[in-house]
Design a protein around this motif. Structure first.
Motif, PDB file in Angstrom:
ATOM      1  N   GLU A   1      47.704 -16.141  51.070  1.00  0.00           N
ATOM      2  CA  GLU A   1      47.657 -15.098  50.063  1.00  0.00           C
ATOM      3  C   GLU A   1      48.474 -13.903  50.541  1.00  0.00           C
ATOM      4  O   GLU A   1      48.302 -13.439  51.671  1.00  0.00           O
ATOM      5  CB  GLU A   1      46.194 -14.682  49.876  1.00  0.00           C
TER       6      GLU A   1
ATOM      7  N   ILE B   1      47.449  -9.665  45.234  1.00  0.00           N
ATOM      8  CA  ILE B   1      46.094  -9.126  45.248  1.00  0.00           C
ATOM      9  C   ILE B   1      45.945  -8.086  44.141  1.00  0.00           C
ATOM     10  O   ILE B   1      46.765  -7.186  43.992  1.00  0.00           O
ATOM     11  CB  ILE B   1      45.781  -8.484  46.618  1.00  0.00           C
ATOM     12  N   ASN B   2      44.882  -8.220  43.385  1.00  0.00           N
ATOM     13  CA  ASN B   2      44.557  -7.255  42.341  1.00  0.00           C
ATOM     14  C   ASN B   2      43.610  -6.230  42.948  1.00  0.00           C
ATOM     15  O   ASN B   2      42.459  -6.537  43.266  1.00  0.00           O
ATOM     16  CB  ASN B   2      43.919  -7.965  41.154  1.00  0.00           C
TER      17      ASN B   2
ATOM     18  N   ASP C   1      42.131  -3.731  41.617  1.00  0.00           N
ATOM     19  CA  ASP C   1      41.028  -3.323  40.753  1.00  0.00           C
ATOM     20  C   ASP C   1      39.745  -4.108  41.052  1.00  0.00           C
ATOM     21  O   ASP C   1      38.635  -3.631  40.802  1.00  0.00           O
ATOM     22  CB  ASP C   1      41.405  -3.499  39.280  1.00  0.00           C
ATOM     23  N   GLU C   2      39.882  -5.304  41.611  1.00  0.00           N
ATOM     24  CA  GLU C   2      38.704  -6.106  41.948  1.00  0.00           C
ATOM     25  C   GLU C   2      37.919  -5.499  43.117  1.00  0.00           C
ATOM     26  O   GLU C   2      36.729  -5.737  43.258  1.00  0.00           O
ATOM     27  CB  GLU C   2      39.118  -7.531  42.342  1.00  0.00           C
ATOM     28  N   TYR C   3      38.572  -4.704  43.937  1.00  0.00           N
ATOM     29  CA  TYR C   3      37.947  -4.171  45.146  1.00  0.00           C
ATOM     30  C   TYR C   3      37.596  -2.696  45.036  1.00  0.00           C
ATOM     31  O   TYR C   3      37.249  -2.066  46.045  1.00  0.00           O
ATOM     32  CB  TYR C   3      38.879  -4.390  46.341  1.00  0.00           C
ATOM     33  N   GLN C   4      37.658  -2.117  43.858  1.00  0.00           N
ATOM     34  CA  GLN C   4      37.383  -0.688  43.699  1.00  0.00           C
ATOM     35  C   GLN C   4      35.932  -0.334  44.020  1.00  0.00           C
ATOM     36  O   GLN C   4      35.647   0.777  44.480  1.00  0.00           O
ATOM     37  CB  GLN C   4      37.684  -0.239  42.272  1.00  0.00           C
ATOM     38  N   ARG C   5      35.025  -1.265  43.844  1.00  0.00           N
ATOM     39  CA  ARG C   5      33.610  -0.970  44.099  1.00  0.00           C
ATOM     40  C   ARG C   5      33.314  -0.762  45.578  1.00  0.00           C
ATOM     41  O   ARG C   5      32.301  -0.200  45.953  1.00  0.00           O
ATOM     42  CB  ARG C   5      32.725  -2.090  43.542  1.00  0.00           C
TER      43      ARG C   5
END
Length: 117
Positions: A101, A106-107, A109-113
């Motif tokens: 990868e 890598i997106n 937005d998936e890891y903003q939390r």
């Protein structure tokens, strides 16, 4: 005569005392308790279960403390299908090369939390 017997008695006592003294200095009766055993093979054998290739089991005495020993299977006596199945289990296929990868895929937005605000 009495002086001769006294002299011999004194010499005898001196010799006995000297012998006892030298035997104690070399170790005497304690020498065997401290010295190591000079043998290649020791007599201690452990009870072990030997499993033969046909599945039968026999109790034997073995030199190492193991619970079960299994005899190897002769692959020349097996049927062709069984031999190939054993080889497949023993040597599995080559590993699949996985695509690595990269950071461009890598997106974020998936890891903003996980980010602290």
């Amino acid at each position: 005569m009495a002086t001769l017997s006294r002299t011999l008695g004194a010499l005898w006592q001196h010799a006995v005392a000297r012998r006892l003294h030298t035997s104690c200095a070399r170790g005497g009766s304690n020498r065997t308790a401290v010295a190591r055993l000079r043998r290649q093979v020791y007599g201690r054998l452990y009870p072990t279960l030997l499993v033969k290739t046909d599945g039968s089991a026999v109790r034997i005495r073995y030199k190492e403390p193991k619970r079960i020993l299994m005899l190897p299977v002769d692959s020349n006596t097996l049927p062709e299908a069984e031999r190939k199945a054993r080889l497949r289990r023993q040597f599995p296929g080559r590993f699949q090369v996985q695509k690595e990868e990269t950071f461009e895929e890598i997106n974020l937005d998936e890891y903003q939390r996980f980010w602290k605000k």
